[in-house]
Design a protein around this motif. Structure first.
Motif, short mmCIF file in Angstrom:
data_model
loop_
_atom_site.label_atom_id
_atom_site.label_comp_id
_atom_site.label_asym_id
_atom_site.label_seq_id
_atom_site.Cartn_x
_atom_site.Cartn_y
_atom_site.Cartn_z
N GLY A 1 0.82 -1.14 0.23
CA GLY A 1 0.01 0.23 0.04
C GLY A 1 0.71 1.34 0.03
N ARG A 2 0.37 2.54 -0.09
CA ARG A 2 0.96 3.64 -0.36
C ARG A 2 0.58 4.61 0.81
N ILE A 3 1.52 5.35 1.39
CA ILE A 3 1.19 6.38 2.35
C ILE A 3 1.87 7.84 1.82
N VAL A 4 1.09 8.67 1.55
CA VAL A 4 1.56 10.01 1.09
C VAL A 4 1.11 11.00 1.91
N MET A 5 2.10 11.86 2.36
CA MET A 5 1.87 13.08 2.93
C MET A 5 2.27 14.28 2.31
N ASP A 6 1.57 15.25 2.16
CA ASP A 6 1.47 16.63 1.33
C ASP A 6 2.51 16.26 0.03
N GLY A 7 1.80 15.06 -0.54
CA GLY A 7 2.51 14.85 -1.81
C GLY A 7 3.80 13.85 -1.85
N VAL A 8 4.17 13.72 -0.58
CA VAL A 8 5.55 12.87 -0.52
C VAL A 8 5.32 11.57 -0.35
N ASP A 9 5.59 10.72 -1.03
CA ASP A 9 5.26 9.11 -1.01
C ASP A 9 6.36 8.54 0.00
N PHE A 10 5.84 8.08 1.13
CA PHE A 10 6.88 7.28 2.00
C PHE A 10 7.76 6.68 1.69
N ALA A 11 7.36 5.69 0.47
CA ALA A 11 8.29 4.72 0.03
C ALA A 11 9.52 5.27 -0.71
N SER A 12 9.37 6.86 -1.01
CA SER A 12 10.24 7.37 -1.60
C SER A 12 11.53 8.05 -0.74
N LEU A 13 11.12 7.72 0.61
CA LEU A 13 12.06 8.44 1.55
C LEU A 13 13.25 7.58 1.90
N ASP A 14 14.68 8.45 1.96
CA ASP A 14 15.70 7.83 2.50
C ASP A 14 15.57 8.21 3.92
N LYS A 15 16.78 7.76 4.72
CA LYS A 15 16.84 7.92 5.96
C LYS A 15 16.62 9.18 6.61
N ALA A 16 17.16 10.26 5.75
CA ALA A 16 16.98 11.93 6.22
C ALA A 16 15.51 12.36 6.12
N GLY A 17 14.94 11.60 4.89
CA GLY A 17 13.49 11.85 4.66
C GLY A 17 12.62 11.28 5.66
N LEU A 18 12.76 10.12 6.33
CA LEU A 18 12.02 9.47 7.13
C LEU A 18 12.27 10.23 8.61
N ALA A 19 13.31 10.79 8.80
CA ALA A 19 13.71 11.72 10.01
C ALA A 19 12.61 12.99 9.88
N ARG A 20 12.62 13.45 8.72
CA ARG A 20 11.69 14.70 8.63
C ARG A 20 10.22 14.33 8.88
N TRP A 21 9.86 13.14 8.30
CA TRP A 21 8.45 12.60 8.41
C TRP A 21 8.13 12.61 9.82
N ARG A 22 9.29 12.09 10.57
CA ARG A 22 8.81 11.77 12.00
C ARG A 22 8.56 12.91 12.85
N ARG A 23 9.60 14.07 12.29
CA ARG A 23 9.42 15.22 12.89
C ARG A 23 8.11 16.17 12.55
N ARG A 24 7.43 15.89 11.47
CA ARG A 24 6.17 16.27 11.28
C ARG A 24 5.01 15.73 11.70
N SER A 25 5.26 14.66 12.66
CA SER A 25 4.10 13.83 13.00
C SER A 25 4.27 13.37 14.41
N SER A 26 3.24 13.17 15.03
CA SER A 26 3.42 12.70 16.71
C SER A 26 2.06 12.05 17.15
N ILE A 27 2.08 11.55 18.13
CA ILE A 27 0.84 10.75 18.83
C ILE A 27 0.80 11.13 20.23
N VAL A 28 -0.58 11.18 20.56
CA VAL A 28 -1.21 11.47 21.72
C VAL A 28 -1.79 10.09 22.23
#
Ligand SMILES: Nc1ncnc2c1ncn2[C@@H]1O[C@H](COP(=O)(O)OP(=O)(O)OP(=O)(O)O)[C@@H](O)[C@H]1O
Ligand SMILES: [Mg+2]
Length: 258
Positions: free
Chosen positions: A62-89
């Motif tokens: 399956g695919r996950i896309v945040m603001d047009g960025v596909d999760f599958a396309s992320l390298d390590k730095a991209g993944l770190a940015r993704w984590r920074r842009r999201s969080s959980i309660v």
């Protein structure tokens, strides 16, 4: 454009006879600044979906896309940015907080992890802003979680989730552990925070009053599948699916008995 879009997610745990289809062909989207409620009985796959959307767990497909960025396309730095842009309660604020750290330290911690270049003074200032946003008194900064009420602890959970100014936040049963009297005030705060920051929420809950307070749209999950989705007002008024009707009538029965 959707803030978050998931398409045809699948996740199976275990193998063979013991395997569980936790997520079975799930698609949904969450608009910027809005809330999608994920509702369904225990074990229907809600928290699994939340973890997958945060990148904390991988889907099988399956695919996950945040603001047009596909999760599958992320390298390590991209993944770190993704984590920074999201969080959980999380549901149990006391368990989510380190008992040996002051709540001020706990609120600042995501900055220490994700914004290492930020000066100490700036981190402190951002932490204090997050306290204010969550309606926490600055006097509580040096207290430990055990010294706070359940409602205050959940406000610490909210401040901690918001301190990095995320665009997407998973709320996993955010008020389930709280007294009814505290619940509505925490929900008001979550609404205010959303308006102030234009953050998108994925709200996971069994509680229909929480859905009504926060969600514009819902997806109803049954055994890992979305059986019904749409604006909450129409799903509540005119549920199309048998399981949704059961879910809503079970809630009404519980409400009458309390
Ligand atoms: N790490 C795991 N290993 C094996 N099975 C798991 C794992 N995590 C979840 N499951 C299974 O996947 C299914 C979905 O679980 P999940 O926690 O997503 O449900 P939920 O809707 O959040 O339930 P609840 O409302 O009780 O929190 C369940 O059958 C669960 O037992
Ligand atoms: Mg769960």
């Amino acid at each position: 454009m959707s803030r978050l879009e998931v398409q045809r997610l699948h996740k199976i745990y275990g193998r063979g006879d013991r395997s569980v289809k936790a997520v079975d062909d799930v698609s949904f989207s969450v608009a910027a600044g809005s809330t999608l409620g994920l509702i369904g009985e225990s074990g229907s796959g809600k928290s699994t979906l939340g973890r997958i959307c945060l990148g904390a767990e991988a889907a099988d497909s399956g695919r996950i896309v945040m603001d047009g960025v596909d999760f599958a396309s992320l390298d390590k730095a991209g993944l770190a940015r993704w984590r920074r842009r999201s969080s959980i309660v999380l549901q149990e604020p006391e368990l989510a907080l380190n008992p040996r750290r002051t709540v001020g330290q706990s609120v600042s911690e995501p900055l220490d992890v994700h914004f290492k270049d930020m000066s100490k003074a700036d981190r402190r200032a951002r932490g204090e802003q997050a306290f204010e946003l969550a309606h926490l008194s600055p006097a509580l900064w040096n207290r430990y979680p055990a010294e706070l009420s359940g409602g205050q602890q959940q406000r610490v959970g909210i401040a901690r989730a918001m301190v990095t100014e995320p665009e997407f936040v998973v709320l996993d049963e955010p008020t389930a552990s709280l007294d009814l009297s505290v619940r509505s005030r925490i929900l008001d705060t979550l609404c205010e925070v959303q308006e102030a920051m234009n953050v998108s929420y994925l709200l996971i809950t069994h509680d229909m009053s929480t859905v009504s307070a926060l969600a514009s749209d819902v997806a109803v999950l049954f055994r890992g599948r979305v059986v019904e989705a749409g604006p909450w007002r129409s799903v509540r008024r005119n549920p199309q699916n048998r399981y949704t009707r059961q879910l809503l009538s079970a809630v009404l029965t519980v409400d009458r008995s309390t």
